[in-house]
Scaffold this motif. Sequence first.
Motif, PDB file in Angstrom:
ATOM      1  N   TYR A   3       0.846  -1.194   0.000  1.00  0.00           N
ATOM      2  CA  TYR A   3       0.000   0.000   0.000  1.00  0.00           C
ATOM      3  C   TYR A   3       0.879   1.241   0.000  1.00  0.00           C
ATOM      4  O   TYR A   3       2.008   1.217   0.509  1.00  0.00           O
ATOM      5  N   TYR A   6      -0.554   3.847   4.554  1.00  0.00           N
ATOM      6  CA  TYR A   6      -0.938   3.119   5.760  1.00  0.00           C
ATOM      7  C   TYR A   6      -1.505   4.147   6.737  1.00  0.00           C
ATOM      8  O   TYR A   6      -0.812   5.085   7.146  1.00  0.00           O
ATOM      9  N   PHE A   8      -2.910   4.773  10.302  1.00  0.00           N
ATOM     10  CA  PHE A   8      -2.912   4.172  11.629  1.00  0.00           C
ATOM     11  C   PHE A   8      -3.818   4.935  12.592  1.00  0.00           C
ATOM     12  O   PHE A   8      -3.743   6.165  12.702  1.00  0.00           O
ATOM     13  N   LEU A  31       8.289   0.643   7.722  1.00  0.00           N
ATOM     14  CA  LEU A  31       7.670   1.317   6.583  1.00  0.00           C
ATOM     15  C   LEU A  31       8.501   2.511   6.137  1.00  0.00           C
ATOM     16  O   LEU A  31       8.738   2.721   4.941  1.00  0.00           O
ATOM     17  N   PRO A  38       3.849   6.848   6.944  1.00  0.00           N
ATOM     18  CA  PRO A  38       2.480   6.544   7.370  1.00  0.00           C
ATOM     19  C   PRO A  38       1.656   7.801   7.685  1.00  0.00           C
ATOM     20  O   PRO A  38       2.190   8.896   7.867  1.00  0.00           O
ATOM     21  N   VAL A 201      -4.825   1.561   3.289  1.00  0.00           N
ATOM     22  CA  VAL A 201      -5.265   0.563   4.256  1.00  0.00           C
ATOM     23  C   VAL A 201      -5.426   1.238   5.607  1.00  0.00           C
ATOM     24  O   VAL A 201      -4.595   2.048   6.016  1.00  0.00           O
ATOM     25  N   VAL A 203      -5.552   0.847   9.614  1.00  0.00           N
ATOM     26  CA  VAL A 203      -5.017  -0.060  10.633  1.00  0.00           C
ATOM     27  C   VAL A 203      -5.521   0.379  11.996  1.00  0.00           C
ATOM     28  O   VAL A 203      -5.337   1.533  12.393  1.00  0.00           O
TER      29      VAL A 203
END
Length: 253
Positions: A3, A6, A8, A31, A38, A201, A203
Amino acid sequence: MHYKAYCFDLDGTIYRGKAGIDSAIQFVHQLQAQGIEPFYLTNNSSKTRETIQQMLHDMGITAPLEHIYSSSLATAKYVAKMSKDKRVNVVGEQGIRTALLQEGLIITEEQADILVMGIDRQMTYEKLAKASVYVQNGAVLVGTNGDIKFPNEDSFVPGNGSFVHLIANVAGVTPIFVGKPSPLMLQIMADDHGFDKCQMVMVGDNYDTDILCGINFGCDTIHVNTGVTPTAIVKQQAQLPTYCVENLLELIK
């Protein structure tokens, strides 16, 4: 698992209270080592972007300011669009107050058409009573988020949703919630940075907020078993996350 974005959650995913979750911090570092920066999306309305950035820094995570999104920012943008006279009643801490002022709204102690509620850890009976009166007199009740509880270092403590529902029950109204599981924060982030849903995505540890936010938005989701919702409960839901892990280090291959 590839991805570009990300996203979070923080409480229960990156940290618990003031204690960082080591596996999550290591995953973020992994990452970043791959050139992926992120994003952080929190329902916590009490803190400004700058405060969250400093918290992450203290835990060993360097986060660009423009990669941090809170329910305060999303709520302020939402209320600015719905407010007629730009005047609002507020229960909450510095994060939501700063965000509202930055959107050109005026915080007043007199009756307004909108009452905004964010987490207030100095909550008093007087604040709850006054808010109940404002809503009974016609103010639309807007909550930054509906979290009933969130994790600290040892267990769980009341979240903003607990107080918003209390006011709603007294006034006999249905509140509006802006934070997760509403997809609004993800949409704002995607628009700001030019991502497609397939590149993103979500998380998080809380099925009812984080995971449903991703599902409602239409992107993939990762549930991590370090916070509010145990994996066993998640797997009983009708709509399942894309992935379930005990901790984020399981994703490193």
